[in-house]
Write an enzyme that holds these catalytic residues in place. Structure first.
Site, short mmCIF file in Angstrom:
data_model
loop_
_atom_site.label_atom_id
_atom_site.label_comp_id
_atom_site.label_asym_id
_atom_site.label_seq_id
_atom_site.Cartn_x
_atom_site.Cartn_y
_atom_site.Cartn_z
N ASP A 1 0.76 -1.22 0.00
CA ASP A 1 -0.08 -0.04 -0.08
C ASP A 1 0.84 1.27 -0.09
O ASP A 1 0.85 2.45 0.87
CB ASP A 1 -0.72 -0.14 1.24
CG ASP A 1 -1.89 -1.22 1.32
OD1 ASP A 1 -2.12 -1.73 0.29
OD2 ASP A 1 -1.96 -1.80 2.56
N GLU B 1 -11.12 0.66 -4.07
CA GLU B 1 -10.43 0.92 -2.57
C GLU B 1 -9.32 1.79 -3.14
O GLU B 1 -9.15 2.01 -4.39
CB GLU B 1 -10.04 -0.13 -1.86
CG GLU B 1 -9.31 -1.17 -2.75
CD GLU B 1 -9.05 -2.43 -2.03
OE1 GLU B 1 -9.66 -2.55 -0.81
OE2 GLU B 1 -8.41 -3.13 -2.53
#
Length: 503
Positions: free
Chosen positions: A22, A178
């Site tokens: 991420d 997302e």
């Protein structure tokens, strides 16, 4: 941080190997800064610096105090800290992140990304993970979360200003929109997201509109990046962030994995940070190939100082690469009790327990070796390769004996044992990738053993590495290799980690 310079103008991917998922990046002048998710580990959110987008050095952890990062004992593995976004605005660094195990969404600030970072500003009115921050031309701050919904906030107080609203749900038929990031580029606002889940179907899509809240027009070429359905050795590409270099070129950092072995192929290092070039065509980004050999950027490389292969525990504090489970109270983990030694005191009776006392570093190479000198005279502890509470291998020393244990799902078993002279002993782990010889070939072997008086390594057990992989264990993390205490007090004089050549 890694071996990034190669002859012929190429560099190696991943640019930050090992469990560093991420990624979020920002540039200030000639300097780049990057953060990653850290889940159940403390300290949280590793912070990296680079001058070239290729060579990265960890300069700290943003959440290094209990007041910033509360991870209760019952925090599950792959809980905790999810998907930070790092931005620079009005002379300060801003970090927004979700603690899914208690505190929800929070904002931290710093003038120096190496720290210290502020105490958290909590956002009780912002619901959802993967929060993003952006400021528009009049100074309004927008927070966008997975879903994809958005709300105006006051980042100084955490107050929401209005009601959240949906802005774009991604590609019809795709799952899990997302990882939103908003950018003002030229005449448009661009909203980039991840889709398809973080497994093999992971992808990156983008839309553009006239304002931060849309309306958004999807790119006709979506997804702009995916490796699903390909035979690329790099898979699960997604959760990306964009950054512009001083020369005007654009680049993408993203997560991806390197599965190995037969079917379904297993990845053991977790999701890693990769780099890709970006071109703009007709107002849309076109992402270059994500490969293990990447054409180097058109500027000089600045190799980062290497992390020492050996830590002798001679400093006043642990290097920021070291992470522990949920907390690291000084009464259980200290460098002050015995000079030049790391001292650990047991809480949980084994690595099966959530409160196990553990200090480890991410496995960053597909082939590597690690060792430590342990004095177990006053207790019991050892060296472990950990994925979570139900998936770990360890070699454990008590005074006069070493044992190898394997925990695989609900099974915990003693694999091997050997008497050793009383006192200190060197424990070792070697990770050896397997040649793929058929569909059932696992990714690697994990050898656990001891160092003999003449310096040679004797493996007491060779265990199948597939059981310490995400495909078996599930979750969002990767392997961590480190030291632990299981009873009483144990002391560690040094820790060595070295990459090995791939077969």
């Amino acid at each position: 941080m890694s071996e990034q310079s190669r002859p012929g103008g190429t560099v190696t991917n991943p640019v930050i190997p090992g469990f560093h998922p991420d990624p979020s990046v920002c540039r200030v002048g000639d300097d780049y800064y990057l953060v990653c998710s850290s889940f159940e580990y403390f300290p949280g959110i590793p912070v990296f610096h680079s001058r070239d987008l290729v060579n990265w050095r960890q300069i700290g952890n943003a959440l290094d105090r209990p007041g910033q990062l509360r991870l209760p004992r019952d925090t599950p593995s792959s809980g905790g800290i999810y998907a930070p976004t790092l931005r620079h605005h009005d002379g300060r660094f801003w970090l927004i992140v979700t603690n899914v195990s208690g505190d929800g969404n929070m904002i931290f600030t710093a003038t120096d990304p190496a720290g210290p970072w502020s105490d958290p500003v909590r956002l009780p009115g912002v619901h959802g993970i993967d929060p993003d921050l952006v400021w528009d031309e009049d100074g309004t701050c927008w927070c966008t979360v997975a879903g994809i919904s958005q709300v105006r906030i006051d980042p100084a107080t955490g107050e929401t200003l209005g009601e959240p609203h949906r802005v774009w749900s991604g590609t019809p038929g795709s799952t899990a929109p997302e990882a939103p990031h908003l950018y003002r580029i030229g005449a448009y606002w661009y909203l980039m997201i991840a889709e398809g889940g973080t497994e093999r179907g992971h992808s990156v899509s983008i839309a553009r509109g006239p304002s931060p809240c849309g309306p958004f027009e999807p790119c006709p070429a979506n997804p702009v990046l995916t490796h699903r359905g390909t035979d690329s050795p790099i898979q699960n590409t997604g959760h990306a962030d964009l950054v512009q270099a001083p020369d005007g070129s654009w680049w993408m950092v993203l997560l991806a994995v390197r599965p190995r072995g037969g079917t379904p192929a297993w990845y053991v290092l977790g999701r890693e940070t990769f780099l890709a070039p970006v071109e703009w065509v007709d107002g849309w980004p076109v992402v270059g190939a994500v490969t293990s050999e990447l054409p180097g950027p058109p500027w000089p490389l600045h190799p980062a100082p290497a992390v020492p292969a050996r830590d002798d525990f001679d400093l006043a504090e642990l290097h920021p690469q070291w992470i522990s489970l949920r907390a690291r109270p000084e009464r259980l983990c200290t460098l002050k009790e015995r000079s030049g030694w790391l001292t650990l005191r047991a809480a949980g009776a084994s690595l099966d327990e959530n409160d196990a006392v553990f200090v480890g570093r991410r496995q960053q190479h597909l082939a590597c070796r690690a060792s430590t000198l342990i004095d177990p005279t006053d207790g019991r502890g050892g060296l472990a390769v950990r994925l979570d509470e139900e998936h770990h291998y360890e070699i454990e020393a008590a005074d006069g004996e070493v044992k190898v244990f394997a925990r695989i799902g609900s099974l915990r078993t003693e694999v091997a044992a050997r008497p050793v002279p009383a006192g200190a002993v060197v424990l070792g782990v070697e990770i050896a990738p397997r040649p793929t010889r058929g569909p059932r070939t696992g990714p690697d072997d994990v050898l656990l053993g001891i160092e003999e008086p003449d310096g040679t390594f004797t493996a007491l057990a060779t265990l199948d590495g597939r059981y310490l992989s995400t495909e078996v264990a599930g979750g969002f993390t990767g392997r961590v290799i480190g030291m632990y205490a299981a009873a009483g007090t144990v002391h560690f004089d040094r820790f060595d980690y070295e990459p090995l050549p791939l077969p």
